[in-house]
Motif scaffolding. Structure first.
Motif, PDB file in Angstrom:
ATOM      1  N   LEU A 168       0.217  -2.884  -3.559  1.00  0.00           N
ATOM      2  CA  LEU A 168      -0.039  -1.485  -3.227  1.00  0.00           C
ATOM      3  C   LEU A 168      -1.189  -1.418  -2.221  1.00  0.00           C
ATOM      4  N   LEU A 169      -0.940  -0.854  -1.065  1.00  0.00           N
ATOM      5  CA  LEU A 169      -1.979  -0.734  -0.047  1.00  0.00           C
ATOM      6  C   LEU A 169      -2.843   0.506  -0.315  1.00  0.00           C
ATOM      7  N   PRO A 170      -4.057   0.550   0.214  1.00  0.00           N
ATOM      8  CA  PRO A 170      -4.958   1.687  -0.052  1.00  0.00           C
ATOM      9  C   PRO A 170      -4.354   3.036   0.335  1.00  0.00           C
ATOM     10  N   SER A 171      -3.415   3.031   1.276  1.00  0.00           N
ATOM     11  CA  SER A 171      -2.808   4.286   1.728  1.00  0.00           C
ATOM     12  C   SER A 171      -1.723   4.807   0.791  1.00  0.00           C
ATOM     13  N   ASN A 172      -1.331   4.024  -0.194  1.00  0.00           N
ATOM     14  CA  ASN A 172      -0.218   4.447  -1.057  1.00  0.00           C
ATOM     15  C   ASN A 172      -0.609   5.621  -1.949  1.00  0.00           C
TER      16      ASN A 172
END
Length: 580
Positions: free
Chosen positions: A568-572
């Motif tokens: 999971l990327l920080p933008s998710n």
């Protein structure tokens, strides 16, 4: 959600049921032991000598004959008109036609024909091998299907698997020192699944050591361009399992009234593998069950009784039955069968299986008593290992996936499942986890909340059985859940050996969740196979809740194993729930 990891053929990452999540490594060890016991996980490895006595076999035959007589007597009324005259449509009698013949089955059973290559011979062979295998303690029937299989809109006590399990057929196996087990993996449509993705999970949804497979997804086939392809895949993959179980379709809709050309091709092509389909509505019609009602009236939701019986045979067996006599006599609740509808399906399966079992017992007894030449004891020889080229050319299914040497595997987080999961979640501190030390790896199990005391149970039964779990259904949507890069972070799956290398992820909970969760959210996810970033063309497959992220990945990771990671990327901002 579902991660369908194409492992083996297509190792679906169908995540293990939630209740087993915490012991996934233990489950994997147990399944490894079972694989060693069966050798190759496909075919029985050695002949097994039977420890049965002739007295046991004769006791089982007596139970079987009594069961057949009971059903013959019960259905004899269906062979007559209201004035008592016989009806030619029923031929040799109600049970013979409705439960075993063309009256109920797509292609009726004829146990006067037990030649090699017949479905009758396949079923007799299935029974005989289970009977004489001294290591086999259970005869397992695996049921894969929708809410019809689960028995929704009924008390669970009244569904197909429960009626079949206490039908009297169980007494035949008890006489032989064995037990009958029906593994019902039926689930409601709210999870978003259909046969198109669930058949891939054959080896986990039911035991890979099943002796017979039931399929009840036919409502979901309506409107699909090639509805036979999923049943063909299931039939072919079943022959790659240890006991090479025949597949029997259970159809409660109206698609069995005519001989569909494609269905006929399927039945003829897989005759020698035991394939056939039972049609509930067709069976009722063939027995003059409607009499005063039109077809639409008889199969209208809530209709009670048929021309001959107003309730089930087991009326009055349990507390509160008198209050629900009419409820037990419902043919169809809506599109779901009621208890009387399930009874005729159960009776048909019992009738055919008991006929086959009686012939198997007779052949075994005759050989044991009169023939010392073991080459005639075919049931003691190991099953031949089935390879892909032993199976006929596929008619409807994609050869890439159904012309294979191994059935696909899954890791399925939905409930219930009974078998073996192919993939597993790699513990964060596992020495072989290529992402060991990278934190967080904290995705959590998830079950869609619902009240089991009320879920899909009629209000009458809720009241009558309020203090019991007899009506509760075990099916539940579920998955493994993550949303935040700094709380859940990374999810790592250890993958089994793959034959094709297709990897599929399925989401929870809904029919079209893959698009918002995966396709339209790919910029917020990082999915890797070993060290390779899977950023190519993802597509919806084989259902709209699932996305195929790889088609043919077969490389091995640096640790000697292969892994799939989801970061999971920080933008998710999208909640990610993987059901398979």
């Amino acid at each position: 959600m579902r991660c369908i990891l194409a492992l083996g053929l297509i190792g679906m990452i169908f995540c293990f049921q939630i209740g087993r999540f915490t012991s996934s490594m233990e489950s994997e060890e147990e399944s490894t032991k079972e694989q060693k016991k069966s050798s190759l996980f496909r075919a029985s490895s050695k002949p097994k000598s039977s420890t049965l006595s002739v007295d046991q076999m004769r006791a089982a035959k007596m139970e079987g004959k009594n069961l057949i007589k009971m059903l013959d007597d019960y259905y004899s009324v269906y062979a007559k008109n209201k004035d008592g005259s016989s009806d030619a449509i029923n031929g040799q009698g109600g049970a013979h036609n409705m439960l075993m013949g063309d009256g109920g089955w797509f292609r009726g059973w004829n146990f006067d024909n037990t030649d090699d290559g017949s479905k009758e011979n396949k079923l007799i062979d299935t029974m005989a091998r289970a009977i004489v295998n001294s290591e086999q303690k259970k005869f397992i029937v695996g049921l894969m299907g929708s809410s019809v299989a689960a028995g929704h809109d009924n008390c669970r006590y009244d569904n197909l698997s429960e009626q079949f399990s206490r039908s009297g057929y169980d007494k035949l196996w008890e006489a032989l020192g064995m037990t009958l087990e029906v593994q019902n993996s039926g689930e409601g449509g709210g999870c978003g699944d259909s046969q198109s993705n669930q058949v891939w999970c054959l080896r986990q949804n039911v035991s890979p050591f099943a002796d017979i497979i039931w399929y009840s997804w036919t409502y979901f086939e309506a409107g699909r361009p090639k509805p036979e392809q999923d049943r063909e895949m299931l039939t072919r993959w079943a022959q790659l399992l240890p006991n090479q179980p025949p597949v029997h379709v259970i159809n409660v809709g109206d698609r069995c009234y005519e001989k569909n050309p494609d269905e006929l091709k399927l039945a003829e092509q897989y005759e020698n593998y035991g394939y056939d389909a039972f049609c509930m509505r067709k069976a009722f019609l063939s027995g003059n069950a409607l009499y005063q009602d039109t077809i639409d009236q008889f199969f209208e939701g809530g209709h009670v009784g048929d021309n001959y019986y107003r309730t089930t045979r087991y009326f009055n067996e349990t507390t509160g039955q008198q209050d629900r006599k009419d409820s037990l006599g419902v043919v169809l609740r809506n599109w779901h069968p009621g208890p009387l509808g399930f009874q005729i399906i159960s009776d048909a399966l019992i009738y055919v299986y008991t006929k086959a079992m009686l012939l198997a017992l007779t052949q075994i007894e005759e050989q044991l008593l009169t023939n010392n030449n073991e080459e005639h004891r075919w049931w003691q020889n190991p099953r031949p290992v089935v390879l892909k080229d032993d199976l006929p050319k596929p008619l409807f299914c994609d050869p890439m996936y159904c012309h294979v040497d191994e059935a696909p595997t899954c890791l399925n987080f939905e409930l219930p499942t009974y078998g073996w999961h192919g993939a597993s979640i790699a513990p964060p501190d596992d020495s072989l986890n290529p992402y060991k030390g990278i934190t967080p790896q904290n995705w959590m199990p998830y079950l869609l909340p619902h009240n089991k005391a009320e879920f899909m149970i009629p209000k009458l039964e809720q009241r009558l059985f309020a203090s019991s779990e007899i009506c509760h259904f075990p099916d539940n949507c579920g998955g493994i859940r993550g949303i935040s890069s700094d709380q859940e972070g990374l999810l790592v799956f250890k993958l089994p050996k793959m034959e094709i290398g297709t990897i599929i992820l399925c989401g929870c909970c809904g029919k079209e969740v893959a698009t918002p969760m995966f396709l339209n959210n790919r910029q917020n996810l990082e999915i890797r196979y070993n060290d390779k970033l899977l950023d190519g063309k993802w597509d919806l497959f084989p259902e709209k809740k699932c996305v195929r992220v790889a088609r043919n990945e077969n490389s091995v990771g640096s640790t000697g194993h292969s892994y799939l990671s989801i970061k999971l990327l920080p933008s998710n901002r999208e909640e990610i729930i993987i059901s398979h």
